[in-house]
Write a protein that holds these residues in place. Structure first.
Motif, short mmCIF file in Angstrom:
data_model
loop_
_atom_site.label_atom_id
_atom_site.label_comp_id
_atom_site.label_asym_id
_atom_site.label_seq_id
_atom_site.Cartn_x
_atom_site.Cartn_y
_atom_site.Cartn_z
N LEU A 1 25.51 45.76 12.36
CA LEU A 1 25.42 46.62 11.19
C LEU A 1 23.98 46.84 10.77
CD1 LEU A 1 27.34 48.08 9.24
CD2 LEU A 1 27.16 46.12 7.73
N GLU A 2 23.15 45.81 10.86
CA GLU A 2 21.74 45.93 10.48
C GLU A 2 21.02 46.89 11.41
OE1 GLU A 2 18.25 45.49 8.37
OE2 GLU A 2 20.34 45.01 7.86
N GLN A 3 21.28 46.79 12.70
CA GLN A 3 20.66 47.70 13.65
C GLN A 3 21.09 49.14 13.36
OE1 GLN A 3 21.83 47.10 17.70
NE2 GLN A 3 20.48 48.65 18.51
N MET A 4 22.37 49.32 13.02
CA MET A 4 22.85 50.66 12.72
C MET A 4 22.17 51.21 11.48
SD MET A 4 26.78 51.91 12.02
CE MET A 4 27.32 51.40 13.64
N ARG A 5 22.00 50.35 10.47
CA ARG A 5 21.33 50.81 9.24
C ARG A 5 19.90 51.25 9.53
NH1 ARG A 5 17.79 49.17 5.53
NH2 ARG A 5 17.38 47.27 6.72
N GLU A 6 19.14 50.44 10.25
CA GLU A 6 17.74 50.75 10.51
C GLU A 6 17.59 52.01 11.36
OE1 GLU A 6 16.06 47.31 12.27
OE2 GLU A 6 16.11 46.10 10.43
N GLU A 7 18.38 52.10 12.42
CA GLU A 7 18.24 53.24 13.32
C GLU A 7 18.65 54.54 12.64
OE1 GLU A 7 16.89 53.29 16.26
OE2 GLU A 7 16.48 51.15 16.30
N THR A 8 19.79 54.53 11.94
CA THR A 8 20.25 55.76 11.30
C THR A 8 19.35 56.16 10.14
OG1 THR A 8 21.79 54.41 9.96
CG2 THR A 8 22.64 55.42 11.98
N LYS A 9 18.82 55.17 9.39
CA LYS A 9 17.92 55.51 8.29
C LYS A 9 16.64 56.13 8.82
CE LYS A 9 15.84 52.37 5.69
NZ LYS A 9 15.61 51.33 4.66
N ARG A 10 16.17 55.63 9.98
CA ARG A 10 14.97 56.22 10.58
C ARG A 10 15.21 57.69 10.94
NH1 ARG A 10 13.94 57.38 15.52
NH2 ARG A 10 15.71 56.16 16.29
N VAL A 11 16.37 57.97 11.53
CA VAL A 11 16.68 59.36 11.91
C VAL A 11 16.79 60.23 10.66
CG1 VAL A 11 18.41 60.85 12.98
CG2 VAL A 11 17.81 58.67 14.04
#
Length: 752
Positions: free
Chosen positions: A614-624
């Protein structure tokens, strides 16, 4: 004496020579005449029988899989709530129904890995929803195929065809199943199931060796479902079957069948060679007999002095029949060799995997006696008091495949399986393991002890040690999902489903862990729908380029982290975020829509699919999203009067009750031409000024009608209408009923 010795020697020589001649003719004739004849006939029969069984096995395997999918679709049409909600829905943008339908599609794909894609067609509004996208029928890429089956569905699987999920992605060769909803009348819509022909090919690939045999599968129109790897010049077909279920034809044979047929047909050549060998052998026998008759005499003398426990048929006149003895020994050896070959023809590995899949999938149903009998034949553990199903999944399997070659992957998987079995022996646990997918090793633990708590602790300790050992000694990690103990035969499949469900929470609980179904049940699960309003709020702030969207986004993931959602639920929420974002981007401007379609949507989808936590998903999607917001901000600043339109919206929202609110009023307030104000408002907000104003007024009117006792005229005055008649006409156009009827309907709903 010398002459007598010479005479005895010659006598023995003649005796030896004469004794060899009958054996020579019998053995040589048998070997060179009968052997090749029998070999030719045997090879032909074995090739024919083997290829018949190969075709039948392939046909039954494919038919069974396709029938299972067909039966599943029929049951879902009759019983599934999400499916019925979708086809009975009156709104295209019903997010809850669409998300539930997509989730159900993905569950169907997960349960039946042969399924490549699914989409549903609703006749009422010509709406098409698939596991990857949603469109209307007139723009859907598979429109031509749907039109063919719109009025009458096929009773069987279609012929091979090319199917594309998206126009930018090359199509796949698939066969399709079309079923109408409801099952009898087909009046509400269609369900289309696509199965990739490559998946079917892989399913039967293990049945034969492509260097020796081949299988051709053709659909009802004669199109080959699989690409043929064998040379058609040397291949020979030995069997041909047509499936009564799918009307597909199955052919099989040998890759070099013509060569074998040519060799078996050369009986005349073998006859000539046989006679030649007889002549050569006879001459050679004379030469060898002259040279070696004395050593042979000693050997025969030793045989005569050796007593063997032979039957009476081998003793003639008190002497051992050496040739009969040799013949009997050869026959015994050949019989044992044939028995050994027959036993090893049975594919123990295939039967073991098939039995395992029958147990975990509960189809067809087994009895306990059948399982025990099959386990004895295959030398497998017998059923115990309880069976516990566990799935060992290799974490980040995509990276695992990229990091290691195919050979290394096989070795590492073998090491993983061996480690599990060795550690089970150390924990005094009886274990049966089988690979159920490329990344998942399924283990069945047989618990014998009556103390359930002790056995549960022992099983958990085993998998904790396995996880720890793999982490310390391998360059990859594993996550283990453990289901509930199965006390009855029918509960094994449920235990397997529990283990699969447990692994779906890996995205929340993290990789390199052991997740039990009991642990999931003991934790309160979060409600998915409680997060939809937060997502819409994030999208609205993002659309307006407000700075607080980042904080709202972080708050959303913090709320998700406090609950316990599985991967499917999280992916559905993120898909809803993408859906709402796409709708809002389309409403902003054409430039924003193009930026979203070319960059934002694709990158977000890839980040969601590739995320392991979930943390990886948050960081990657927020960057996009941050990059997309920056691009939108830059484009926004390049446009004229953006801030003016924003101020206009704010003024409208504050003074919507002003009867004089109009384009002329705005043009006077902001010093712009009324027509230019209308054009800018449409470009910046995606709505006409009139529609925007009416939308605000009607929402406020509905609130007043349901929460106050104001008359219709008072409500009209408070939302900016001087005439109750004009207000009523506009309200009925928007809501479909008059203000009075709306208030009565709201009262009835509140009173129950």
């Amino acid at each position: 004496m010398k002459e007598k010795g010479q005479k005895m020697g010659k006598t023995w020589f003649y005796r030896l020579l004469l004794s060899y001649i009958p054996i020579f003719f019998i053995v040589i004739t048998f070997i060179f005449f009968m052997f090749f004849q029998m070999l030719s006939e045997q090879n032909r029969k074995e090739a024919l029988n083997a290829n018949k069984m190969l075709s039948l096995q392939a046909m039954r395997l494919i038919d069974t899989s396709l029938k299972a999918i067909d039966n599943m679709v029929m049951l879902e049409i009759i019983n599934n709530k999400e499916l019925n909600q979708f086809f009975n829905s009156q709104k295209v943008d019903n997010a809850y129904v669409n998300i539930s339908a997509v989730k159900k599609m993905k569950d169907m794909i997960t349960s039946y890995p042969l399924i490549d894609s699914i989409y549903w067609v609703r006749h009422q509004d010509q709406f098409v929803l698939s596991d990857a996208t949603s469109e209307y029928l007139n723009t859907y890429i598979d429109n031509a195929f749907i039109q063919r089956y719109m009025n009458s569905t096929s009773k069987k699987w279609t012929d091979m065809r090319s199917f594309q999920q998206f126009s930018v992605i090359d199509g796949k060769q698939v066969v399709s199943l079309v079923r109408g909803v409801p099952f009898i009348t087909n009046e509400k819509g269609l369900i289309v199931i696509n199965v990739s022909t490559e998946s079917l090919r892989k399913m039967i690939a293990d049945l034969y060796d492509p260097k020796v045999s081949f299988i051709r599968v053709k659909d009802a129109s004669g199109n080959a479902l699989f690409k043929e790897a064998e040379s058609t010049e040397s291949a020979k077909v030995y069997s041909h079957y047509v499936s009564s279920y799918s009307d597909w034809s199955y052919e099989s044979g040998l890759v070099n069948g013509r060569v074998v047929h040519l060799i078996s047909s050369l009986n005349t050549v073998w006859l000539i060679v046989g006679f030649g060998m007889i002549v050569i052998g006879f001459l050679w026998m004379i030469i060898v007999s002259r040279r070696n008759y004395k050593p042979l005499e000693q050997i025969v003398g030793r045989l005569r002095g050796y007593t063997l426990p032979l039957s009476g048929g081998l003793v003639k006149e008190g002497r051992i029949d050496e040739f009969r003895f040799i013949e009997t020994a050869l026959e015994n050896i050949m019989e044992q060799a044939n028995q050994y070959e027959q036993k090893h023809k049975e594919d123990l590995h295939l039967r073991t995997r098939y039995l395992f899949h029958k147990l975990i999938e509960d189809r067809p149903a087994l009895t306990l006696d059948d399982w025990k009998e099959e386990a004895s034949k295959l030398r497998l553990p017998h059923p115990s008091r309880r069976q516990v199903m566990a799935i060992i999944e290799i974490d980040k399997y995509g990276e695992f495949c990229n990091q290691y070659s195919s050979q290394d992957q096989i070795l590492l998987k073998f090491a993983l399986r061996s480690t599990v079995q060795e550690m089970a022996a150390q924990h005094d646990c009886l274990l049966w393991t089988e690979w159920t997918s490329a990344s998942q090793l399924c283990a069945m633990v047989f618990e014998q002890n009556e103390d359930e708590e002790e056995e549960e602790r022992r099983t958990l300790d085993l998998f904790l040690d396995v996880r720890s050992w793999i982490q310390q000694n391998m360059k990859f990690t594993i996550t283990i999902g453990i289901g509930r103990p199965a006390k009855q035969l029918g509960d094994i499949s449920n235990g397997f489903k529990d283990a699969v469900e447990s692994l779906k929470y890996k995205i929340m609980l993290g990789d390199n862990s052991v997740i039990t179904y009991k642990q999931i049940l003991s934790t309160g699960q979060a409600e998915v729908f409680s997060h939809l309003s937060a997502i819409r709020s994030i999208v609205q702030s993002f659309r307006l380029l407000e700075e607080d969207w980042v904080q709202k986004y972080d708050d959303l993931f913090q709320q998700l982290n406090q609950g316990l959602l599985n991967k499917d639920e999280i992916v559905n929420l993120m898909d809803y975020l993408i859906y709402v974002l796409g709708r809002e981007m389309a409403a902003i401007s054409k430039d924003a829509q193009e930026l979203w379609e070319q960059e934002g949507q694709r990158q977000l989808s890839r980040c969601i699919d590739d995320s392991h936590s979930l943390e990886q998903m948050r960081e990657e999607t927020k960057r996009v999203l941050s990059e997309l917001a920056a691009a939108l901000q830059e484009a926004h600043h390049q446009r004229q009067h953006t801030s003016v339109i924003r101020d206009m919206r704010k003024l409208i929202e504050e003074q919507f009750a002003n009867p004089n609110m109009s384009l002329d009023f705005l043009s006077e307030q902001f010093g712009l031409n009324a027509k230019y104000v209308s054009k800018l408002f449409k470009e910046e907000t995606g709505q006409k000024f009139v529609d925007f104003l009416i939308d605000i007024r009607m929402r406020q009117a509905q609130l007043l009608l349901t929460t106050t006792n104001c008359s219709v005229q008072e409500v009209a005055d408070r939302v900016g209408y001087t005439s109750a008649i004009s207000f009523g006409r506009v309200f009925k156009k928007i809501a479909g009923i008059s203000p009075s009827e709306y208030r009565e309907d709201a009262s009835r709903r509140l009173s129950g």
